[in-house]
Design a protein around this motif. Structure first.
Motif, mmCIF file in Angstrom:
data_model
loop_
_atom_site.group_PDB
_atom_site.id
_atom_site.type_symbol
_atom_site.label_atom_id
_atom_site.label_comp_id
_atom_site.label_asym_id
_atom_site.label_seq_id
_atom_site.Cartn_x
_atom_site.Cartn_y
_atom_site.Cartn_z
ATOM 1 N N LEU A 72 -37.619 30.564 -11.980
ATOM 2 C CA LEU A 72 -37.554 29.678 -10.595
ATOM 3 C C LEU A 72 -38.170 28.386 -10.675
ATOM 4 C CD1 LEU A 72 -37.870 32.497 -7.839
ATOM 5 C CD2 LEU A 72 -35.872 31.231 -8.299
ATOM 6 N N ASN A 73 -39.383 28.544 -11.488
ATOM 7 C CA ASN A 73 -40.137 27.268 -11.600
ATOM 8 C C ASN A 73 -39.233 26.396 -12.524
ATOM 9 O OD1 ASN A 73 -42.646 25.636 -11.303
ATOM 10 N ND2 ASN A 73 -42.944 25.726 -13.578
ATOM 11 N N GLY A 74 -38.661 26.964 -13.400
ATOM 12 C CA GLY A 74 -37.697 25.952 -14.495
ATOM 13 C C GLY A 74 -36.434 25.421 -13.618
ATOM 14 N N SER A 75 -36.163 26.268 -12.791
ATOM 15 C CA SER A 75 -35.122 25.816 -11.861
ATOM 16 C C SER A 75 -35.622 24.563 -10.894
ATOM 17 C CB SER A 75 -34.562 26.806 -10.852
ATOM 18 O OG SER A 75 -33.797 27.909 -11.753
ATOM 19 N N ALA A 76 -36.761 24.597 -10.616
ATOM 20 C CA ALA A 76 -37.311 23.668 -9.601
ATOM 21 C C ALA A 76 -37.539 22.370 -10.467
ATOM 22 C CB ALA A 76 -38.608 24.046 -9.085
ATOM 23 N N ILE A 77 -37.898 22.288 -11.691
ATOM 24 C CA ILE A 77 -38.076 21.357 -12.693
ATOM 25 C C ILE A 77 -36.891 20.767 -12.846
ATOM 26 C CG2 ILE A 77 -38.481 20.769 -15.230
ATOM 27 C CD1 ILE A 77 -40.678 22.974 -15.281
ATOM 28 N N TYR A 78 -35.583 21.458 -13.144
ATOM 29 C CA TYR A 78 -34.536 20.724 -13.293
ATOM 30 C C TYR A 78 -33.716 20.265 -12.129
ATOM 31 C CZ TYR A 78 -35.390 21.388 -18.360
ATOM 32 O OH TYR A 78 -35.741 21.563 -19.409
ATOM 33 N N GLY A 79 -33.987 21.173 -11.171
ATOM 34 C CA GLY A 79 -33.393 20.977 -9.691
ATOM 35 C C GLY A 79 -34.137 19.380 -9.164
ATOM 36 N N GLY A 80 -35.390 19.419 -9.421
ATOM 37 C CA GLY A 80 -35.997 18.173 -8.917
ATOM 38 C C GLY A 80 -35.530 17.150 -9.899
ATOM 39 N N MET A 81 -35.459 17.109 -11.041
ATOM 40 C CA MET A 81 -34.981 16.175 -11.881
ATOM 41 C C MET A 81 -33.614 15.520 -11.590
ATOM 42 S SD MET A 81 -36.043 17.724 -15.837
ATOM 43 C CE MET A 81 -35.159 15.928 -16.604
ATOM 44 N N ALA A 82 -32.759 16.311 -11.117
ATOM 45 C CA ALA A 82 -31.277 15.900 -10.706
ATOM 46 C C ALA A 82 -31.561 15.266 -9.406
ATOM 47 C CB ALA A 82 -30.390 17.513 -10.703
ATOM 48 N N VAL A 83 -32.191 15.864 -8.524
ATOM 49 C CA VAL A 83 -32.454 15.141 -7.299
ATOM 50 C C VAL A 83 -32.941 13.916 -7.415
ATOM 51 C CG1 VAL A 83 -33.243 15.167 -4.998
ATOM 52 C CG2 VAL A 83 -32.155 17.310 -5.928
ATOM 53 N N GLY A 84 -34.206 13.648 -7.976
ATOM 54 C CA GLY A 84 -34.682 12.761 -8.186
ATOM 55 C C GLY A 84 -33.913 11.544 -8.742
ATOM 56 N N SER A 85 -33.303 11.872 -9.980
ATOM 57 C CA SER A 85 -32.271 10.809 -10.648
ATOM 58 C C SER A 85 -31.134 10.259 -9.867
ATOM 59 C CB SER A 85 -31.599 11.412 -11.932
ATOM 60 O OG SER A 85 -32.896 11.984 -12.878
ATOM 61 N N ALA A 86 -30.769 11.293 -8.786
ATOM 62 C CA ALA A 86 -29.723 10.802 -7.924
ATOM 63 C C ALA A 86 -30.253 9.813 -6.918
ATOM 64 C CB ALA A 86 -28.916 11.976 -7.274
ATOM 65 N N VAL A 87 -31.382 10.138 -6.531
ATOM 66 C CA VAL A 87 -32.052 9.273 -5.316
ATOM 67 C C VAL A 87 -32.416 8.057 -5.938
ATOM 68 C CG1 VAL A 87 -34.113 9.253 -3.659
ATOM 69 C CG2 VAL A 87 -32.754 11.276 -4.140
ATOM 70 N N GLY A 88 -33.025 8.171 -7.066
ATOM 71 C CA GLY A 88 -33.398 6.819 -7.684
ATOM 72 C C GLY A 88 -32.259 6.040 -7.929
ATOM 73 N N GLY A 89 -31.393 6.318 -8.526
ATOM 74 C CA GLY A 89 -29.840 5.413 -8.727
ATOM 75 C C GLY A 89 -29.416 4.992 -7.492
ATOM 76 N N TYR A 90 -29.580 5.977 -6.380
ATOM 77 C CA TYR A 90 -29.014 5.522 -4.926
ATOM 78 C C TYR A 90 -29.831 4.468 -4.597
ATOM 79 C CZ TYR A 90 -27.564 5.235 -0.278
ATOM 80 O OH TYR A 90 -27.089 4.753 1.094
ATOM 81 N N ASN A 138 -28.951 24.340 -15.895
ATOM 82 C CA ASN A 138 -30.239 25.100 -16.167
ATOM 83 C C ASN A 138 -30.751 25.525 -14.779
ATOM 84 O OD1 ASN A 138 -33.114 25.547 -16.645
ATOM 85 N ND2 ASN A 138 -32.730 24.291 -18.757
ATOM 86 N N ALA A 139 -30.766 24.670 -13.856
ATOM 87 C CA ALA A 139 -31.439 24.936 -12.547
ATOM 88 C C ALA A 139 -30.650 26.095 -11.819
ATOM 89 C CB ALA A 139 -31.539 23.938 -11.486
ATOM 90 N N ILE A 140 -29.549 26.317 -12.073
ATOM 91 C CA ILE A 140 -28.532 27.148 -11.417
ATOM 92 C C ILE A 140 -28.900 28.570 -12.242
ATOM 93 C CG2 ILE A 140 -26.495 28.076 -10.889
ATOM 94 C CD1 ILE A 140 -25.853 25.150 -10.211
ATOM 95 N N PHE A 141 -28.668 28.435 -13.504
ATOM 96 C CA PHE A 141 -28.642 29.896 -14.133
ATOM 97 C C PHE A 141 -30.111 30.504 -14.771
ATOM 98 C CE2 PHE A 141 -24.306 28.552 -14.362
ATOM 99 C CZ PHE A 141 -23.690 29.605 -14.268
ATOM 100 N N ALA A 142 -31.174 29.764 -14.702
ATOM 101 C CA ALA A 142 -32.437 30.117 -15.047
ATOM 102 C C ALA A 142 -32.880 31.355 -14.320
ATOM 103 C CB ALA A 142 -33.506 29.238 -14.898
ATOM 104 N N PRO A 143 -32.783 31.441 -12.927
ATOM 105 C CA PRO A 143 -33.103 32.932 -12.238
ATOM 106 C C PRO A 143 -31.821 33.619 -12.544
ATOM 107 C CG PRO A 143 -32.623 31.154 -10.574
ATOM 108 C CD PRO A 143 -32.790 30.300 -11.993
#
Length: 382
Positions: A334-352, A57-62
């Motif tokens: 682009l705001n949608g990309s930020a939402i889902y990109g942030g979700m992906a980064v946050g999930s990865a960081v939280g898990g780590y 979603n983050a990549i293809f929205a824009p």
């Protein structure tokens, strides 16, 4: 009066687009165990389908805005919903994990169109003086889905099986597509973006930090929320039997926050509400770190976390549209990309963080992300 009623019905239909988008994206969480059994996959592999959806979603929205951004907006939403339904059908009939993976990607393609264009359509239907409230009404579908989405799919999995549940979600998406075509009036077409437009926005010294506010804020939420169950049990000492009630509290808090934003954004302006959201969300994370592990205190803080974080979205969308009114499709994508990109980064960081040093540091890491969002917001005010 009749015109107002038609407008409210249109906004309700657009809100249902966000609702089915969120339910579809979160469905694998409620169906984690039966899907793992049905696809001969591990539960972690099924959970990975959430990350696949977010990243796609983050990549293809824009990107889609450079291809179909000038289409009629109703046609765009219709196309997106039908793509979402197709993705759910792929996943529902999948017999191997790879087919389910493809289905989730197709679902993300559709969602990458539906979310931004539903908001852009709502903004185009109303006067600028009530734009924030209209965006809040439409985004309410997402907040309601955070309360009902996972429990609904889990119950559906128990009653009719995970495959039938996914196919039912696909059917609802088709029904909503029909409602959009019948009920939502045509608006002016959006702007078909060029790759140069994306580059110009992402290098703009004012607009780029404004969009990063969303990415940092979402990363902050997901850094803790992605492992919320273990955080509640290990750090806040909450009995595991209370987890469903905790998640319900979180969802209700989100609804309250969205209603608060919807009522006030056009009166006080988006900037004040964004500041309130970021400052108070960061404060809640710090309180989670230092407050005693008392159940009622934890419930209150989790509800406050959800409410303050959800205040952000309608004002943020309204502010971004105001900064580039002629390119609302693209800035919302682009705001949608930020939402889902942030979700992906946050999930990865939280898990780590959890796997490496435990639950103790989750709330501070979330607070740091929110602080970055606040700094980005201040840069966008220059």
């Amino acid at each position: 009066m009749e015109k107002t009623a038609k407008l409210n019905i249109s906004l309700a239909v657009l809100s249902s687009c966000y609702f089915i988008l969120a339910v579809a994206s979160l469905s694998v969480i409620g169906l984690l165990v039966p899907m793992a059994e049905g696809l001969a996959a591990t539960e972690s592999e099924i959970a990975y389908l959430v990350a696949v959806f977010s990243i796609t979603n983050a990549i293809f929205a824009p990107v889609f805005q450079t291809v179909v951004g000038n289409w009629d907006r109703r046609r765009l939403i219709l196309t997106g919903l039908l793509l979402m339904a197709t993705g759910m059908v792929f996943t529902g009939f999948a017999t191997v994990y790879s087919v389910a993976l493809v289905g989730r990607m197709v679902l993300a393609f559709g969602a990458a169109i539906v979310g931004p264009i539903a908001s852009a359509t709502a903004a185009a239907l109303v006067d600028v003086k009530i734009r924030g409230a209209a965006l809040g009404k439409v985004f309410a579908g997402m907040t309601v889905a955070t309360v009902l989405g996972v429990p609904m799919t889990a119950i559906g999995g128990d009653l009719i099986g995970w495959r039938a549940t996914l196919l039912a979600i696909a059917g609802i998406a088709v029904l909503i597509a029909g409602a959009v075509w019948i009920v939502v009036p045509q608006t002016e077409r959006g702007h078909r973006a060029q790759l140069a437009d994306i580059r110009n926005i992402m290098t703009d010294p004012i607009l780029a930090p404004a969009i990063l506010v969303t990415a940092f804020q979402m990363a902050g939420q997901l850094a803790t929320y992605a492992v919320l169950a273990v955080y509640l049990v290990e750090w806040l000492s909450m009995p595991s039997a209370w987890l469903p009630f905790t998640l319900m509290t979180f969802g209700v808090g989100g609804i309250v926050g969205n209603i608060f934003a919807m009522r006030l954004v056009d009166r006080v302006g988006p900037d004040i509400l964004i500041l309130i959201s970021l400052i108070c969300t960061g404060a809640v994370f710090l309180c989670l770190q230092v407050m005693p592990s008392v159940t009622w205190v934890s419930f209150g803080l989790l509800g406050a976390w959800a409410a303050f974080s959800m205040i952000l979205f309608a004002p943020q969308q309204s502010r971004l549209i105001g900064m580039r009114p002629g390119m609302s499709n693209l800035v919302l994508a682009l705001n949608g990309s930020a939402i889902y990109g942030g979700m992906a980064v946050g999930s990865a960081v939280g898990g780590y963080v959890y796997a490496s040093i435990g639950a103790f540091w989750l709330a501070p890491v979330s607070a740091m992300f929110v602080l970055c969002a606040l700094v980005s917001f201040m840069f966008s005010k220059r």
